[in-house]
Design an enzyme around this catalytic site. Structure first.
Site, PDB file in Angstrom:
ATOM      1  N   HIS A 144      13.907  11.087 -16.157  1.00 33.53           N
ATOM      2  CA  HIS A 144      15.069  11.963 -15.960  1.00 33.53           C
ATOM      3  C   HIS A 144      15.086  12.566 -14.557  1.00 33.53           C
ATOM      4  O   HIS A 144      14.045  12.899 -13.990  1.00 33.53           O
ATOM      5  CB  HIS A 144      15.066  13.084 -17.007  1.00 33.53           C
ATOM      6  N   HIS A 180      12.618  -0.836  -4.703  1.00 36.07           N
ATOM      7  CA  HIS A 180      12.098  -1.725  -5.752  1.00 36.07           C
ATOM      8  C   HIS A 180      11.017  -0.981  -6.530  1.00 36.07           C
ATOM      9  O   HIS A 180      10.004  -0.575  -5.954  1.00 36.07           O
ATOM     10  CB  HIS A 180      11.527  -2.993  -5.112  1.00 36.07           C
TER      11      HIS A 180
HETATM   12  C1  COA Z   1      -0.761  -2.143  -1.014  1.00 39.48           C
HETATM   13  C2  COA Z   1      -0.608  -3.569  -0.527  1.00 39.48           C
HETATM   14  C3  COA Z   1       0.827  -3.801  -0.064  1.00 39.48           C
HETATM   15  C4  COA Z   1      -1.550  -3.731   0.646  1.00 39.48           C
HETATM   16  O1  COA Z   1      -1.422  -4.976   1.183  1.00 39.48           O
HETATM   17  P1  COA Z   1      -1.966  -5.228   2.666  1.00 39.48           P
HETATM   18  O2  COA Z   1      -1.210  -4.371   3.628  1.00 39.48           O
HETATM   19  O3  COA Z   1      -1.948  -6.695   2.887  1.00 39.48           O
HETATM   20  O4  COA Z   1      -3.431  -4.627   2.655  1.00 39.48           O
HETATM   21  P2  COA Z   1      -4.817  -5.382   2.461  1.00 39.48           P
HETATM   22  O5  COA Z   1      -4.743  -6.398   1.366  1.00 39.48           O
HETATM   23  O6  COA Z   1      -5.261  -5.826   3.825  1.00 39.48           O
HETATM   24  O7  COA Z   1      -5.768  -4.222   1.958  1.00 39.48           O
HETATM   25  C5  COA Z   1      -6.165  -3.141   2.783  1.00 39.48           C
HETATM   26  C6  COA Z   1      -7.200  -2.348   2.036  1.00 39.48           C
HETATM   27  O8  COA Z   1      -6.575  -1.672   0.942  1.00 39.48           O
HETATM   28  C7  COA Z   1      -7.164  -2.099  -0.308  1.00 39.48           C
HETATM   29  N1  COA Z   1      -6.055  -2.260  -1.258  1.00 39.48           N
HETATM   30  C8  COA Z   1      -4.979  -3.080  -1.134  1.00 39.48           C
HETATM   31  N2  COA Z   1      -4.158  -2.916  -2.173  1.00 39.48           N
HETATM   32  C9  COA Z   1      -4.733  -1.993  -2.971  1.00 39.48           C
HETATM   33  C10 COA Z   1      -4.335  -1.425  -4.194  1.00 39.48           C
HETATM   34  N3  COA Z   1      -3.194  -1.764  -4.771  1.00 39.48           N
HETATM   35  N4  COA Z   1      -5.128  -0.492  -4.738  1.00 39.48           N
HETATM   36  C11 COA Z   1      -6.305  -0.145  -4.137  1.00 39.48           C
HETATM   37  N5  COA Z   1      -6.726  -0.644  -2.964  1.00 39.48           N
HETATM   38  C12 COA Z   1      -5.935  -1.572  -2.397  1.00 39.48           C
HETATM   39  C13 COA Z   1      -7.836  -3.423  -0.013  1.00 39.48           C
HETATM   40  O9  COA Z   1      -8.884  -3.666  -0.906  1.00 39.48           O
HETATM   41  C14 COA Z   1      -8.311  -3.189   1.399  1.00 39.48           C
HETATM   42  O10 COA Z   1      -9.454  -2.377   1.371  1.00 39.48           O
HETATM   43  P3  COA Z   1     -10.674  -2.571   2.421  1.00 39.48           P
HETATM   44  O11 COA Z   1     -10.080  -2.283   3.781  1.00 39.48           O
HETATM   45  O12 COA Z   1     -11.687  -1.577   1.979  1.00 39.48           O
HETATM   46  O13 COA Z   1     -11.093  -3.997   2.286  1.00 39.48           O
HETATM   47  C15 COA Z   1      -0.901  -4.616  -1.657  1.00 39.48           C
HETATM   48  O14 COA Z   1      -2.284  -4.762  -1.863  1.00 39.48           O
HETATM   49  C16 COA Z   1      -0.266  -4.246  -2.971  1.00 39.48           C
HETATM   50  O15 COA Z   1      -0.789  -3.474  -3.786  1.00 39.48           O
HETATM   51  N6  COA Z   1       0.943  -4.834  -3.189  1.00 39.48           N
HETATM   52  C17 COA Z   1       1.712  -4.589  -4.376  1.00 39.48           C
HETATM   53  C18 COA Z   1       2.180  -5.923  -4.954  1.00 39.48           C
HETATM   54  C19 COA Z   1       3.045  -5.738  -6.166  1.00 39.48           C
HETATM   55  O16 COA Z   1       3.144  -4.693  -6.744  1.00 39.48           O
HETATM   56  N7  COA Z   1       3.696  -6.820  -6.543  1.00 39.48           N
HETATM   57  C20 COA Z   1       4.654  -6.755  -7.622  1.00 39.48           C
HETATM   58  C21 COA Z   1       5.731  -7.777  -7.382  1.00 39.48           C
HETATM   59  S1  COA Z   1       7.080  -7.585  -8.488  1.00 39.48           S
END
Ligand code: COA
Length: 207
Positions: free
Chosen positions: A135, A144
């Protein structure tokens, strides 16, 4: 037979197609995608042209944009509106949308999602499968909310922001523009524009 054109023959596009057909408002889906003519099918529906063929169609079909990138989705939708296309809002038959909620043009609300009382959702948003927008939440355009993500009451989300799969935000928090909330994160503090935040509680890892 009422046809909906979907711009973007992606996996997301297939889910939009399912939502549209389930709603009963459309009985036929056609896709447009720049991968055409190499790509001729997306799921069960035909890909019938590319972006150019959609824009130059003699009779303008009702259309929705199924492009995952928030900025590109809104830009394409704006172009279509400027060209006089009717842009559809798609709500899956199993989604629950309060009668007091407002859902903007070109937004898609997927299966099992809940949009509760007085929530306001902008244009070209995605409220993905089983997401909850409680709400009084306010979502700007081209936001998104990923599958299973949950926004408690009164949360605001700025333009182009993406709340990752299974993430959540506690009540009344403000998530800025162009923010990425990582999968599974718990937002317990406001997030400024342009950051990526991950973890429980969510911490900013990139600006
Ligand atoms: C947050 C996100 C965008 C980061 O992606 P990125 O910029 O490529 O970052 P990286 O993969 O290089 O990760 C950077 C650091 O954050 C950490 N990290 C990344 N995503 C994380 C998450 N969701 N939760 C906790 N830690 C996360 C990684 O382990 C890494 O840690 P480190 O430096 O200690 O190794 C991605 O991991 C994510 O969560 N995307 C969401 C995808 C999603 O929801 N998809 C649904 C589609 S409908």
């Amino acid at each position: 037979m009422k046809t909906l054109a979907i711009l973007g023959a992606s996996g997301h596009g297939k889910v939009v197609a399912d939502a549209a057909l389930s709603s009963g408002l459309w009985t036929k889906i056609v896709f447009y995608d720049d991968a055409w003519p190499a790509k001729k099918k997306n799921g069960q529906s035909d890909v019938v042209g590319n972006t150019q063929s959609l824009f130059s169609a003699h009779e303008k079909p009702e259309v929705v944009v199924a492009i995952g990138n928030n900025m590109v989705r809104l830009a394409k939708q704006s172009e279509l509106v400027a060209e006089g296309f009717a842009v559809a809002t798609v709500v899956h038959s199993t989604a629950t949308v309060s009668s007091s909620a407002i859902v903007g043009r070109g937004t898609v609300v997927m299966a099992g999602a809940v949009v509760n009382a007085d929530a306001r959702i902008g244009a070209a948003c995605i409220v993905n499968s089983n997401a909850v927008v409680e709400h009084d939440c306010i979502l700007a355009d081209a936001v998104h909310i990923s599958p299973g993500a949950c926004l408690a009451g009164g949360v605001t989300v700025g333009e182009f922001s993406w709340v990752g799969i299974g993430a959540s935000a506690i009540q009344l928090k403000r998530i800025g523009k162009n923010v990425m909330v990582g999968a599974g994160a718990a937002v317990v503090n406001d997030l400024p524009d342009g950051v990526t935040a991950v973890g429980v509680p969510a911490r900013i890892i990139k600006s």
